[in-house]
Design a protein around this motif. Structure first.
Motif, PDB file in Angstrom:
ATOM      1  N   PRO A   1       0.792  -1.229   0.000  1.00  0.00           N
ATOM      2  CA  PRO A   1       0.000   0.000   0.000  1.00  0.00           C
ATOM      3  C   PRO A   1       0.829   1.287   0.000  1.00  0.00           C
ATOM      4  O   PRO A   1       0.631   2.148  -0.871  1.00  0.00           O
ATOM      5  N   PRO A   2       1.801   1.462   0.933  1.00  0.00           N
ATOM      6  CA  PRO A   2       2.587   2.701   0.873  1.00  0.00           C
ATOM      7  C   PRO A   2       3.483   2.771  -0.359  1.00  0.00           C
ATOM      8  O   PRO A   2       3.704   3.864  -0.908  1.00  0.00           O
ATOM      9  N   PHE A   3       3.992   1.618  -0.793  1.00  0.00           N
ATOM     10  CA  PHE A   3       4.871   1.646  -1.960  1.00  0.00           C
ATOM     11  C   PHE A   3       4.117   2.138  -3.194  1.00  0.00           C
ATOM     12  O   PHE A   3       4.567   3.055  -3.888  1.00  0.00           O
ATOM     13  N   PHE A   4       2.967   1.547  -3.468  1.00  0.00           N
ATOM     14  CA  PHE A   4       2.231   1.910  -4.682  1.00  0.00           C
ATOM     15  C   PHE A   4       1.520   3.256  -4.546  1.00  0.00           C
ATOM     16  O   PHE A   4       1.318   3.958  -5.533  1.00  0.00           O
ATOM     17  N   MET A   5       1.162   3.605  -3.321  1.00  0.00           N
ATOM     18  CA  MET A   5       0.622   4.944  -3.107  1.00  0.00           C
ATOM     19  C   MET A   5       1.691   5.982  -3.434  1.00  0.00           C
ATOM     20  O   MET A   5       1.442   6.971  -4.129  1.00  0.00           O
ATOM     21  N   GLY A   6       2.906   5.755  -2.930  1.00  0.00           N
ATOM     22  CA  GLY A   6       4.005   6.674  -3.234  1.00  0.00           C
ATOM     23  C   GLY A   6       4.326   6.711  -4.710  1.00  0.00           C
ATOM     24  O   GLY A   6       4.582   7.790  -5.274  1.00  0.00           O
TER      25      GLY A   6
ATOM     26  N   ALA B   1       7.555  11.372   1.456  1.00  0.00           N
ATOM     27  CA  ALA B   1       7.191  11.164   2.861  1.00  0.00           C
ATOM     28  C   ALA B   1       6.705   9.735   3.096  1.00  0.00           C
ATOM     29  O   ALA B   1       7.082   9.084   4.083  1.00  0.00           O
ATOM     30  N   ILE B   2       5.881   9.242   2.194  1.00  0.00           N
ATOM     31  CA  ILE B   2       5.341   7.886   2.357  1.00  0.00           C
ATOM     32  C   ILE B   2       6.435   6.842   2.167  1.00  0.00           C
ATOM     33  O   ILE B   2       6.523   5.866   2.931  1.00  0.00           O
ATOM     34  N   TRP B   3       7.272   7.033   1.149  1.00  0.00           N
ATOM     35  CA  TRP B   3       8.353   6.065   0.922  1.00  0.00           C
ATOM     36  C   TRP B   3       9.381   6.070   2.052  1.00  0.00           C
ATOM     37  O   TRP B   3       9.911   5.026   2.413  1.00  0.00           O
ATOM     38  N   GLN B   4       9.670   7.250   2.612  1.00  0.00           N
ATOM     39  CA  GLN B   4      10.633   7.317   3.708  1.00  0.00           C
ATOM     40  C   GLN B   4      10.094   6.574   4.929  1.00  0.00           C
ATOM     41  O   GLN B   4      10.836   5.864   5.613  1.00  0.00           O
ATOM     42  N   GLU B   5       8.786   6.727   5.188  1.00  0.00           N
ATOM     43  CA  GLU B   5       8.171   6.016   6.316  1.00  0.00           C
ATOM     44  C   GLU B   5       8.260   4.512   6.110  1.00  0.00           C
ATOM     45  O   GLU B   5       8.545   3.757   7.043  1.00  0.00           O
ATOM     46  N   LEU B   6       8.035   4.058   4.851  1.00  0.00           N
ATOM     47  CA  LEU B   6       8.131   2.626   4.546  1.00  0.00           C
ATOM     48  C   LEU B   6       9.565   2.135   4.740  1.00  0.00           C
ATOM     49  O   LEU B   6       9.800   1.059   5.299  1.00  0.00           O
ATOM     50  N   LEU B   7      10.531   2.940   4.299  1.00  0.00           N
ATOM     51  CA  LEU B   7      11.937   2.559   4.468  1.00  0.00           C
ATOM     52  C   LEU B   7      12.314   2.486   5.941  1.00  0.00           C
ATOM     53  O   LEU B   7      13.037   1.574   6.368  1.00  0.00           O
TER      54      LEU B   7
ATOM     55  N   GLN C   1      16.481  -4.546   7.352  1.00  0.00           N
ATOM     56  CA  GLN C   1      17.625  -4.418   6.467  1.00  0.00           C
ATOM     57  C   GLN C   1      17.619  -5.472   5.358  1.00  0.00           C
ATOM     58  O   GLN C   1      18.149  -5.234   4.270  1.00  0.00           O
ATOM     59  N   ASP C   2      17.028  -6.624   5.631  1.00  0.00           N
ATOM     60  CA  ASP C   2      17.021  -7.689   4.626  1.00  0.00           C
ATOM     61  C   ASP C   2      15.701  -7.771   3.853  1.00  0.00           C
ATOM     62  O   ASP C   2      15.447  -8.745   3.144  1.00  0.00           O
ATOM     63  N   ALA C   3      14.878  -6.750   3.970  1.00  0.00           N
ATOM     64  CA  ALA C   3      13.613  -6.740   3.227  1.00  0.00           C
ATOM     65  C   ALA C   3      13.908  -6.756   1.721  1.00  0.00           C
ATOM     66  O   ALA C   3      14.727  -5.964   1.239  1.00  0.00           O
ATOM     67  N   PRO C   4      13.287  -7.641   0.970  1.00  0.00           N
ATOM     68  CA  PRO C   4      13.613  -7.765  -0.450  1.00  0.00           C
ATOM     69  C   PRO C   4      13.312  -6.522  -1.270  1.00  0.00           C
ATOM     70  O   PRO C   4      13.918  -6.317  -2.318  1.00  0.00           O
ATOM     71  N   TRP C   5      12.393  -5.693  -0.819  1.00  0.00           N
ATOM     72  CA  TRP C   5      12.048  -4.483  -1.557  1.00  0.00           C
ATOM     73  C   TRP C   5      12.914  -3.286  -1.167  1.00  0.00           C
ATOM     74  O   TRP C   5      12.857  -2.245  -1.825  1.00  0.00           O
ATOM     75  N   ARG C   6      13.749  -3.416  -0.143  1.00  0.00           N
ATOM     76  CA  ARG C   6      14.510  -2.273   0.358  1.00  0.00           C
ATOM     77  C   ARG C   6      15.480  -1.672  -0.670  1.00  0.00           C
ATOM     78  O   ARG C   6      15.496  -0.446  -0.850  1.00  0.00           O
ATOM     79  N   PRO C   7      16.295  -2.474  -1.375  1.00  0.00           N
ATOM     80  CA  PRO C   7      17.216  -1.867  -2.353  1.00  0.00           C
ATOM     81  C   PRO C   7      16.497  -1.060  -3.429  1.00  0.00           C
ATOM     82  O   PRO C   7      16.930   0.049  -3.779  1.00  0.00           O
ATOM     83  N   ASP C   8      15.389  -1.592  -3.926  1.00  0.00           N
ATOM     84  CA  ASP C   8      14.632  -0.872  -4.951  1.00  0.00           C
ATOM     85  C   ASP C   8      14.065   0.420  -4.383  1.00  0.00           C
ATOM     86  O   ASP C   8      14.103   1.479  -5.023  1.00  0.00           O
ATOM     87  N   LEU C   9      13.549   0.356  -3.159  1.00  0.00           N
ATOM     88  CA  LEU C   9      12.974   1.540  -2.525  1.00  0.00           C
ATOM     89  C   LEU C   9      14.047   2.602  -2.274  1.00  0.00           C
ATOM     90  O   LEU C   9      13.806   3.804  -2.504  1.00  0.00           O
ATOM     91  N   GLU C  10      15.219   2.179  -1.821  1.00  0.00           N
ATOM     92  CA  GLU C  10      16.306   3.137  -1.599  1.00  0.00           C
ATOM     93  C   GLU C  10      16.714   3.823  -2.896  1.00  0.00           C
ATOM     94  O   GLU C  10      16.981   5.041  -2.917  1.00  0.00           O
ATOM     95  N   GLU C  11      16.761   3.056  -3.969  1.00  0.00           N
ATOM     96  CA  GLU C  11      17.124   3.642  -5.265  1.00  0.00           C
ATOM     97  C   GLU C  11      16.081   4.655  -5.719  1.00  0.00           C
ATOM     98  O   GLU C  11      16.414   5.731  -6.222  1.00  0.00           O
ATOM     99  N   ARG C  12      14.811   4.319  -5.533  1.00  0.00           N
ATOM    100  CA  ARG C  12      13.743   5.245  -5.927  1.00  0.00           C
ATOM    101  C   ARG C  12      13.772   6.522  -5.087  1.00  0.00           C
ATOM    102  O   ARG C  12      13.542   7.625  -5.597  1.00  0.00           O
TER     103      ARG C  12
END
Length: 225
Positions: free
Chosen positions: A155-160, A174-180, A185-196
């Motif tokens: 939800p926060p990822f796609f909302m962002g 703001a939404i993506w930072q809260e999700l991050l 640290q080992d969340a599979p979506w974390r590298p993609d989110l950090e890059e975005r």
């Protein structure tokens, strides 16, 4: 060469018709005339070198929604009861038929109101239908997904993502930072989110900094029901 082959087949067709049907003389002349007219039409408009079932360049018709679908599938439960609904809806979305996908998914969430994947797919279909701009209906779908599963990253990822596509970069960040902040640290979506987030910071002209945890979570935008 192509036309020689066609002429041979026309001749064989006429001979075969004569042997099987044995038409009268007038019928033979009429049959031959029909084949000649067809051959003349092909000679005028036919394109022997044209490949069968020609398609546009794949890159030109590639649907940007494909990425959203792949990301949602990676974050979701492929073995949930919603899989059959999602397979059909995703196929519609990949073809750009977002209205059809959204209509299908509206029925799906009525039957399965507690399925986060269906709500996410509905939100993405509505964003696609709006040419990438988030609508109140799409916001509502993402909010319902968050209500069903508060810890789900979707939800926060796609909302962002939808907010960023709509030009609301500050809200998206703001939404993506809260999700991050709440992702392990080992969340599979974390590298993609950090890059975005890094790309978003560059777009906003903000100096990238080490993310710090915040006790106050940024809620998804609310909509009136």
């Amino acid at each position: 060469m192509v036309f020689l082959v066609i002429i041979i087949f026309v001749g064989l067709a006429i001979a075969g018709t004569f042997l099987l049907a044995r038409p009268k003389r007038g019928g033979i002349e009429l049959l031959a005339a029909a084949f000649c007219i067809g051959l003349a039409g092909y000679a005028w408009q036919g394109e022997p070198a044209q490949k069968g079932a020609p398609k546009e360049n794949a890159a030109a018709i590639a649907n940007p929604n494909d990425e959203a679908i792949a990301l949602r599938q990676a974050m979701g439960n492929k073995f949930s009861g919603s899989r059959d609904w999602l397979v059909i809806a995703d196929a519609q979305s990949r073809q750009g038929k977002f209205a059809n996908a959204a209509a299908l998914l509206r029925n799906a969430v009525r039957e399965n109101p507690k399925d986060v994947d269906l709500w996410l797919a509905l939100g993405n279909a509505l964003v696609g239908h709006g040419d990438g701009f988030i609508s109140p209906a799409a916001t509502f779908a993402f909010q319902e997904a968050a209500n069903v599963s508060p810890e789900h990253p979707g939800p926060p990822f796609f909302m962002g993502l939808s907010l960023a596509q709509s030009g609301r970069l500050d809200d998206a960040r703001a939404i993506w930072q809260e999700l991050l902040d709440r992702s392990t640290q080992d969340a599979p979506w974390r590298p993609d989110l950090e890059e975005r987030l890094a790309r978003l910071d560059a777009a906003l002209g903000v100096q990238s900094a080490e993310p710090t945890s915040s006790p106050n979570q940024t809620p998804l935008p609310q909509t009136e029901q």
